[in-house]
Design a protein around this motif. Structure first.
Motif, PDB file in Angstrom:
ATOM      1  N   ASP A 198       0.994  -1.307   0.020  1.00  0.00           N
ATOM      2  CA  ASP A 198       0.291   0.325  -0.393  1.00  0.00           C
ATOM      3  C   ASP A 198       0.997   1.275  -0.377  1.00  0.00           C
ATOM      4  O   ASP A 198       1.729   0.751  -0.140  1.00  0.00           O
ATOM      5  CB  ASP A 198      -1.254  -0.097   1.412  1.00  0.00           C
ATOM      6  N   SER A 199      -0.057   2.358   0.407  1.00  0.00           N
ATOM      7  CA  SER A 199       0.956   3.881  -0.225  1.00  0.00           C
ATOM      8  C   SER A 199       1.615   4.110   1.030  1.00  0.00           C
ATOM      9  O   SER A 199       1.426   3.691   2.213  1.00  0.00           O
ATOM     10  CB  SER A 199      -0.412   4.581  -0.508  1.00  0.00           C
ATOM     11  N   MET A 200       2.977   4.846   0.899  1.00  0.00           N
ATOM     12  CA  MET A 200       3.716   5.011   2.059  1.00  0.00           C
ATOM     13  C   MET A 200       3.376   6.881   2.680  1.00  0.00           C
ATOM     14  O   MET A 200       2.618   7.109   1.887  1.00  0.00           O
ATOM     15  CB  MET A 200       5.327   4.679   1.509  1.00  0.00           C
ATOM     16  N   ASN A 201       2.872   6.196   4.322  1.00  0.00           N
ATOM     17  CA  ASN A 201       2.919   7.688   4.731  1.00  0.00           C
ATOM     18  C   ASN A 201       4.094   8.325   5.291  1.00  0.00           C
ATOM     19  O   ASN A 201       4.417   9.736   5.490  1.00  0.00           O
ATOM     20  CB  ASN A 201       2.033   7.339   5.783  1.00  0.00           C
ATOM     21  N   ASP A 202       5.387   7.593   5.158  1.00  0.00           N
ATOM     22  CA  ASP A 202       6.388   8.816   6.141  1.00  0.00           C
ATOM     23  C   ASP A 202       7.598   7.915   5.899  1.00  0.00           C
ATOM     24  O   ASP A 202       7.961   6.759   5.746  1.00  0.00           O
ATOM     25  CB  ASP A 202       5.951   8.615   7.847  1.00  0.00           C
ATOM     26  N   ILE A 203       8.921   9.203   5.960  1.00  0.00           N
ATOM     27  CA  ILE A 203      10.301   8.153   5.465  1.00  0.00           C
ATOM     28  C   ILE A 203      10.873   9.238   5.773  1.00  0.00           C
ATOM     29  O   ILE A 203      10.267  10.201   7.023  1.00  0.00           O
ATOM     30  CB  ILE A 203      10.373   8.716   4.128  1.00  0.00           C
ATOM     31  N   VAL A 204      11.905   8.375   6.748  1.00  0.00           N
ATOM     32  CA  VAL A 204      13.323   9.382   7.519  1.00  0.00           C
ATOM     33  C   VAL A 204      13.822   8.334   7.541  1.00  0.00           C
ATOM     34  O   VAL A 204      14.633   7.594   7.288  1.00  0.00           O
ATOM     35  CB  VAL A 204      12.749   9.140   9.570  1.00  0.00           C
ATOM     36  N   TYR A 205      15.331   9.748   7.659  1.00  0.00           N
ATOM     37  CA  TYR A 205      16.986   8.753   7.055  1.00  0.00           C
ATOM     38  C   TYR A 205      17.575   8.651   8.585  1.00  0.00           C
ATOM     39  O   TYR A 205      17.236   9.636   9.552  1.00  0.00           O
ATOM     40  CB  TYR A 205      17.144  10.070   6.636  1.00  0.00           C
ATOM     41  N   SER A 206      18.065   8.051   8.677  1.00  0.00           N
ATOM     42  CA  SER A 206      19.560   7.130   9.861  1.00  0.00           C
ATOM     43  C   SER A 206      20.451   8.460   9.807  1.00  0.00           C
ATOM     44  O   SER A 206      20.208   9.680   8.725  1.00  0.00           O
ATOM     45  CB  SER A 206      19.717   6.483   9.569  1.00  0.00           C
ATOM     46  N   ARG A 207      20.251   8.799  10.826  1.00  0.00           N
ATOM     47  CA  ARG A 207      21.393   9.996  11.658  1.00  0.00           C
ATOM     48  C   ARG A 207      22.710   9.703  10.221  1.00  0.00           C
ATOM     49  O   ARG A 207      23.451  10.948  10.401  1.00  0.00           O
ATOM     50  CB  ARG A 207      21.705  10.082  13.405  1.00  0.00           C
ATOM     51  N   ASP A 208      22.973   8.959  10.564  1.00  0.00           N
ATOM     52  CA  ASP A 208      24.857   8.965   9.594  1.00  0.00           C
ATOM     53  C   ASP A 208      24.189   8.779   8.098  1.00  0.00           C
ATOM     54  O   ASP A 208      24.638   8.791   6.931  1.00  0.00           O
ATOM     55  CB  ASP A 208      25.256   7.625  10.032  1.00  0.00           C
ATOM     56  N   GLY A 209      22.953   8.931   7.621  1.00  0.00           N
ATOM     57  CA  GLY A 209      22.169   8.883   6.107  1.00  0.00           C
ATOM     58  C   GLY A 209      22.210   8.195   5.287  1.00  0.00           C
ATOM     59  O   GLY A 209      22.371   7.844   4.297  1.00  0.00           O
ATOM     60  N   ASN A 210      23.146   6.623   5.971  1.00  0.00           N
ATOM     61  CA  ASN A 210      22.678   5.253   5.329  1.00  0.00           C
ATOM     62  C   ASN A 210      22.039   4.547   4.576  1.00  0.00           C
ATOM     63  O   ASN A 210      22.007   3.786   4.280  1.00  0.00           O
ATOM     64  CB  ASN A 210      23.949   4.021   6.130  1.00  0.00           C
ATOM     65  N   ARG A 211      20.884   4.774   5.940  1.00  0.00           N
ATOM     66  CA  ARG A 211      19.762   3.824   5.675  1.00  0.00           C
ATOM     67  C   ARG A 211      18.175   5.313   5.497  1.00  0.00           C
ATOM     68  O   ARG A 211      18.142   5.899   6.337  1.00  0.00           O
ATOM     69  CB  ARG A 211      19.816   3.061   7.615  1.00  0.00           C
TER      70      ARG A 211
END
Length: 575
Positions: free
Chosen positions: A47-60
């Protein structure tokens, strides 16, 4: 293999692997038929995505979707690392803790969960006294407090991360809480609501820092600048307003209706610029330096604005997929008939069976009507996020997870092979003393035994010169390989020479690209710390043995000198 139909099949050249693709669930499977095992197994969100977030090191990158799943993606390979399925309903928000490998998620099932990304498990759950569906989430910069807002309740719930207990409920909004954000400086919580107000709370004092900020339309999202001095608010009327956090006053305003609108549906009777449903931003995000702000909404465009001047820097097109609603600026005249657009004509109205003539479509559906045989989901952007490095940003859209980056150079491609790169040619280059060529060919083949053989065959005197000539795309791989081989190889001095040469030669490059190479640097640091501890332990355990050996060597030296003196004196007397 899968519960849905398989849409595509491919076989590799050797005939050992079978690749299967299922578009319904976004599945990609690589199957080895001889051993009957999976070589690769990847699946996207149903289904559709609601939220996204980067990890603190930017690798995930973490994505949360309406299918109740949380997925952790690797930014370099694009593969999904782990999937969490503990939520029983759609996941609406996700946020990383400022320190440590902890992820928080909020769901419509009435729970807020904390995840350990080292052991990949859910270690704590938070819930309200009454059943609520949480839609927004914020984590205190200290990592001790987590807050959540709901569309069913007008209060903001606050829990302690350590104990899991509900600490407080902030009341004051007269409508559902649509967005939450903590000030990076800590202690200040910003909440936006459908009652057209933004409130700022000192959660540890249980007071409001200012009077409620009154706006002209419902709040869709709020964001605090990284320096904690400015607040950005997006509203349903397409306005972007900027407020001073300390004074609580309006500092700037931006009309984004013209920039946000674009694309029309088949059922729209107006042009793309005049469609009302696309003239607002649903998600906003500051860049790491606070100079720019990225916006997305119910259209095919994302807009990047300069915060100081308020000018539009760039407009990004999310999708040109014509099978989605809202991607066309103008209707195609070839599909127009006397009765209207061909896509809207009811082809079953003249059916002889009554069941085929009944209209079971769902009015107001924006994600595609699954009661119909033909679905046309509308293009939209549900979330945007900047990378902590400031070099990339990502967006969750109808087309999937989109990653935009300023760095176009690939760090490493394990399949960057050609006909000349073989184990035999690698060993031939090693025999000809072409050490750099042999090492790079070993990395491209990615065979651990061959790479170890090449690495150990390089003379110590060639290490410094070779490290200076290594291309930057292989530095991360070389660092990680040296860190792994230190723990198993007895060649301690040679391995430390490699570490010294890498850090001294490419120190500036590693510092510049630290977010993308932090994992390899931590591996090197851990390996060196292990060597230090082992050497200290061995030295402490053998202190007396070493003293004895040194005393014996001194005694032997003294005895040999006495013997020489005795032999010399006896020779003189003989003469």
């Amino acid at each position: 293999m899968t519960q849905q139909g398989i849409d595509d099949v491919a076989i590799n050249n050797s005939g050992e692997w079978l690749a299967l693709g299922a578009s319904k669930f976004g599945q990609l499977l690589v199957w080895e038929w001889q051993s009957e095992t999976y070589i690769l197994k990847q699946q996207g969100h149903f289904d559709s995505m609601n939220d996204i977030v980067y990890s603190r090191d930017g690798n995930r990158i973490v994505t949360a979707a309406d299918d109740g799943k949380i997925k952790l993606w690797d930014t370099q390979s694009g593969f999904c690392i782990v999937t969490f399925t503990e939520h029983s309903s759609g996941v609406t928000a996700c946020e990383f803790a400022p320190r440590g490998n902890v992820l928080f998620t909020a769901s419509l099932d009435g729970s807020v969960r904390a995840w350990d990304l080292i052991r990949y498990r859910n270690f704590r759950s938070f819930s309200a006294p009454t059943r609520l569906s949480f839609s927004s989430l914020a984590v205190d910069p200290s990592g001790e407090v987590v807050c959540a807002g709901s569309l069913g309740s007008f209060d903001v719930h606050i829990w302690s991360v350590q104990t899991g207990q509900l600490l407080d409920r902030l009341a004051g909004h007269e409508g559902p809480v649509s967005s939450l954000a903590f000030s990076p400086a800590g202690g200040l919580l910003v909440s936006g609501s459908w009652d057209r107000t933004v409130r700022m709370w000192n959660i540890f004092d249980r007071t409001q820092s200012h009077e409620a900020l009154q706006l002209q339309a419902d709040i869709t999202d709020v964001a605090v600048r990284p320096d904690s001095k400015q607040l950005a608010v997006s509203t349903l009327d397409g306005q972007l307003t900027f407020w001073s956090v300390f004074e609580g006053s309006l500092s700037a305003s931006l009309d984004g209706r013209r920039d946000a609108s674009g694309g029309r549906k088949l059922s729209d009777r107006r042009t793309a610029m005049n469609v009302a449903g696309t003239k607002n931003f649903n998600c906003i995000s500051y860049s790491m330096d606070g100079s720019c702000i990225l916006t997305g909404g119910n259209s095919k465009y994302m807009c990047l604005y300069d915060v100081v001047s308020g000018s539009l820097l760039k407009k990004f097109t999310v999708s040109v997929n014509l099978s989605l609603e809202g991607t066309q600026e103008y209707l195609d005249s070839r599909t127009l008939t006397e009765a209207g657009p061909a896509g809207l004509l009811d082809s079953q109205a003249e059916a002889s069976d009554l069941g085929d003539r009944i209209d079971r479509t769902l009015p107001g559906s924006g994600r595609g009507d699954f009661s119909s045989r033909r679905t046309r989901p509308a293009v939209r952007v549900t979330a945007v996020a900047f990378s902590p490095t400031g070099r990339a940003f990502c967006a969750a859209s109808t087309e999937g997870l989109l990653v935009y980056s300023l760095d176009s150079t690939l760090q490493f491609d394990p399949f960057d092979l050609d006909m000349d790169v073989t184990p035999a040619s690698t060993l031939e280059a090693l025999a000809d003393r072409l050490y750099l060529q042999a090492l790079i060919m070993g990395f491209r083949l990615n065979e651990s035994s061959l790479l170890k053989r090449v690495f150990e065959a390089i003379p110590p005197v060639e290490v410094g010169r070779l490290v200076r000539q290594v291309p930057t795309v292989y530095i991360a791989r070389l660092l990680g390989f040296v860190a792994q081989i230190i723990n198993t190889s007895p060649r301690l001095e040679s391995n430390l020479r490699w570490v010294e040469a890498l850090l001294s030669t490419h120190g500036a490059f590693l510092k510049t690209n630290m977010p993308s190479m932090s994992h390899e640097v931590r591996m090197i640091q851990k390996a060196i710390n292990t060597i230090q501890v082992d050497l200290a332990r061995i030295s402490n355990e053998n202190t007396y043995v070493l003293d004895y050996m040194l005393s014996q060597s001194a005694y032997n030296l003294e005895g040999s000198s006495v013997a020489r003196m005795t032999n010399g004196s006896s020779g003189d007397s003989y003469s």
